[in-house]
Design an enzyme around this catalytic site. Sequence first.
Site, short mmCIF file in Angstrom:
data_model
loop_
_atom_site.label_atom_id
_atom_site.label_comp_id
_atom_site.label_asym_id
_atom_site.label_seq_id
_atom_site.Cartn_x
_atom_site.Cartn_y
_atom_site.Cartn_z
N PHE A 116 7.72 18.87 -20.84
CA PHE A 116 7.40 18.81 -22.26
C PHE A 116 7.80 20.11 -22.95
O PHE A 116 7.44 21.21 -22.49
CB PHE A 116 5.91 18.56 -22.48
CG PHE A 116 5.55 18.35 -23.93
CD1 PHE A 116 5.83 17.14 -24.55
CD2 PHE A 116 4.98 19.35 -24.68
CE1 PHE A 116 5.54 16.93 -25.88
CE2 PHE A 116 4.68 19.16 -26.02
CZ PHE A 116 4.95 17.94 -26.63
N GLY A 252 -4.34 5.56 -25.17
CA GLY A 252 -5.44 6.41 -25.62
C GLY A 252 -5.36 6.67 -27.12
O GLY A 252 -6.40 6.74 -27.81
N ASP A 253 -4.15 6.84 -27.64
CA ASP A 253 -3.99 7.07 -29.07
C ASP A 253 -4.38 5.82 -29.87
O ASP A 253 -4.98 5.93 -30.95
CB ASP A 253 -2.55 7.46 -29.39
CG ASP A 253 -2.14 8.76 -28.73
OD1 ASP A 253 -3.00 9.66 -28.59
OD2 ASP A 253 -0.96 8.89 -28.34
#
Length: 312
Positions: A116, A252-253
């Site tokens: 990331f 989850g979002d």
Amino acid sequence: MSVLICGSMAYDTIMVFPDRFKNHILPEKIHMLSVSFMVPEMRREFGGCAGNIAYNLKMLGGDPQIMATAGCDFAPYANRLDRLGIRRDSILEVADTFTGQCFLTTDLDDNQINAFHPGAMSFSHLNRVADIQVAIELAIISPDGKQGMQEHCEQLASANIPFIFDPGQGLPMFNAAELLRMITLASYVTVNDYELEMVLNTTGQSMDELKNTAKVLIVTLGEDGSKIYEGGICHDIPVVVANEVLDPTGCGDAYRAGLLFGISQGWDWPRTGRLASLLGTLKIGYKGGQNHVFSREEIAARFEQAFGLSLV
């Protein structure tokens, strides 16, 4: 009144390795690892916690206002937000940076190797809650730059705007004092079961102590549903069985968008939690964090089918 969503905007580059990593990694050479995987399948998705949450909240009929930072490559994402009718006037484009980027490779055993690049996220503190030009009734602090997360918690609390603290993958950035400060400031705290253990280990608190520190504590448990702790009461929220399980990215979002919508509507926790659970299940049947499309009417029908309750 709008819901402020503070967090990351990112592009997700997802690659599939049609073999198993273990067949190409020599255990005795792990100290000098050098591997290359041929990945014939690759796709690029719109992602980031703030982007995903806003996408789901918009489908529910909410009014998301994203506060985030993006880089010089943000134009395709900006065009998408415009098409979706999601305001982006509080997204700061930082010159000479890239929008956050996640590079993910999955093998046949669903093992993952991720990299990331935070890019413009590191400048999230340049955004200030006081600069928002619309009235805000509720907010969420999701993973973002460390300084930005801390300052936005302080700014929301000072403005008496209730907010969810959703530390997620940002948890390792904070020490015990920093984490407890944000938990104390927040109106609601949400974590998954793994993140819960990280919070307990970092803060040194017991589960009972954490439930007392957090005004409302929401813990997601994957296929076992979720639990919402408030005022000594635990609300057990059932999971909705998915028709098809394709990709957990963004589930989850989606769940958090359901929380935001229910809270903004003044619903009780059983109804709010069940909507959040349904949103997570609807998302898991699609690849990527923003490729599921449902109308408010379709969500209401699925809600009634799953729980025997009306959504309105």
